[in-house]
Write an enzyme that holds these catalytic residues in place. Sequence first.
Site, PDB file in Angstrom:
ATOM      1  N   GLN A  99      29.730  30.102  96.776  1.00 42.46           N
ATOM      2  CA  GLN A  99      30.997  29.613  96.233  1.00 42.46           C
ATOM      3  C   GLN A  99      32.158  29.799  97.209  1.00 42.46           C
ATOM      4  OE1 GLN A  99      30.466  31.403  91.909  1.00 42.46           O
ATOM      5  NE2 GLN A  99      32.089  29.893  91.985  1.00 42.46           N
ATOM      6  N   HIS A 100      33.239  29.072  96.922  1.00 38.85           N
ATOM      7  CA  HIS A 100      34.581  29.277  97.493  1.00 38.85           C
ATOM      8  C   HIS A 100      34.782  28.805  98.928  1.00 38.85           C
ATOM      9  CE1 HIS A 100      35.136  31.696  93.962  1.00 38.85           C
ATOM     10  NE2 HIS A 100      34.427  32.711  94.401  1.00 38.85           N
ATOM     11  N   ASP A 123      26.309  29.087  93.375  1.00 41.76           N
ATOM     12  CA  ASP A 123      25.128  29.946  93.260  1.00 41.76           C
ATOM     13  C   ASP A 123      25.136  30.802  92.009  1.00 41.76           C
ATOM     14  OD1 ASP A 123      27.203  31.563  94.218  1.00 41.76           O
ATOM     15  OD2 ASP A 123      26.115  32.254  95.988  1.00 41.76           O
TER      16      ASP A 123
END
Length: 584
Positions: free
Chosen positions: A85-86, A338
Amino acid sequence: MPANRSVVIGVDSSTQSTKAAAVDAETGELLAVGRAPHTVTGTGGARESDPEQWWTALATAVRAAVREAGVPAASVTAIAVAGQQHGLVTLGPGGRPLRPALLWNDTRSAPQAAALAARLGGPASWLHRTGSVPVASMTAAKWQWLREHEPAHAAAATGVRLPHDHLTERLTGLAVTDPGDASGTCWYGTGPGPGGAGRAHGSGGAGPAGSPDTVAGPGGASGEGGTGDASGEGRPGAAGADGRGRPPASGSDGRDRVGAAGSDGPGRTGAAGSDGRDRAGAAGGAYDPEILDLLGLDAALLPTVAPSGATRVGTLTPAAAEALGLPRTVVVAAGTGDNMAAAVGLGLGGAGLLDHPVVSLGTSGTVFAATGARPADRGLAGFAATDGTYLPLGCTLNCTLAVDRFATLLGLDRDDTRPGDGVVVLPYLDGERTPDLPHAAGLVTGLRHGTDPRAILGAAYEGAAFTVLRALDRLLAACGLDPADPAVRDRPLRLIGGGARGRAWTDTVRRLSGRPLVVPAADELVALGAAALALGAVTGTDPVAVAAAWGTGDGEVLPPLTRDDATWQRIDAVLTAAAPTLLS
């Protein structure tokens, strides 16, 4: 092996590697896992990776999985990607990265996160809008860092993606994300919740998770199919001549597009309003125009938000089919982050378990649960799940990798450990996210001449486990659950990630939590969750129900141990005393 076996592939593109799981679509049997490594670079707070390497690793891992499964490529029917992520991926001409991606654990953006959190009415307003307050890991802070430190790259960007978005786009040629991963950007509003924004005009909303025909086509004059405000202007989904990979109205290139909307919006899901735009489900949302304005980020650079991670996006492009060694007819799901995929793999969601806590022990430590309502707590990320529920999450930056570093420094095997015996280690080697101490360094206290090195390693385990379990208590409280209530305390804690396979980790978590543990037998829950999303894209079945039927979340039950309150209180006292000075 059945000659007509149908196989789906779930891809876990993580920080350190790509894993591709080939799964029997009917039984959920894990046939094979292909692997390929990633390289992470950077010193100090910098953590970067080349997205081109992710793509190469994905192709390598998928080919290996199919080969090792011993199945013909023609048996593969669908694929979905779950990604770390991110991360911030900035694209230039041809959809190729302008620079290495800024990863979730890149803490250089901490000053930008703090500055953003003070804007738009402060942290309470960010919680109201997005479910989260900006911290260094969030994509919005990374974009702001890029604008300030590399303005030429920011100005040259023709697309802004998350890691899994980028890989899905390489597979299909289409710029698509899902509500789960989008909710980790801090520029996507996660819809109704305690204090939530409730913008039901959102980006496709969160309709039935397994509904395959749900990618919005290009908008008409009313803006239908767009992902922005009520006017439908200036948001992804309104396809124009810029060729930025929006889903087209029809399969004019022969690649089996879905959800092509006419004036009455056929193929839409959710509760449609009279103008066809009120499609948000429980965790529906939209890109927040005020936040995008604050960031100087054009919404046209962002991907369309599909209703769920199991939404059927399209099929493989010719180039992707050749790279993966698969037929062009393979269906591609929207995919997700994820953590969201791990929740699916565990059977967490509207069609499975709600309010059942999970602790994941990996490079980072995470705690999460699928819930029906979004808690508002600035210490948590108020994520959307990928199936229309919520996935509030607490994350620590320092978990297995940090403890392994202590083992290396001490010259010990990672399992050659004993309880800390008065030693306290706060292993915040990369700063820390929960608690929010981005500039922290590791801290060791309580050493004596006679201290056993194994106790120092044990204290590192205890410090990391305490930090993640402290985040779990905060998450439960934010969801309206009392962590001390026997009905809550006795609910099994699902322990996943690489650390769940280590005796020292399981012993430490049992001792500090006092809770029973379930350790799922499946090793690759993120990839298995992605595989369930892939099957949902083909069949329309809810992916959480798919994973529950496969039994991917089943495993050994470990009885509780008496909670070690003395160690807990000792670590808590050191953290409380050190945070204002040594850790800031």
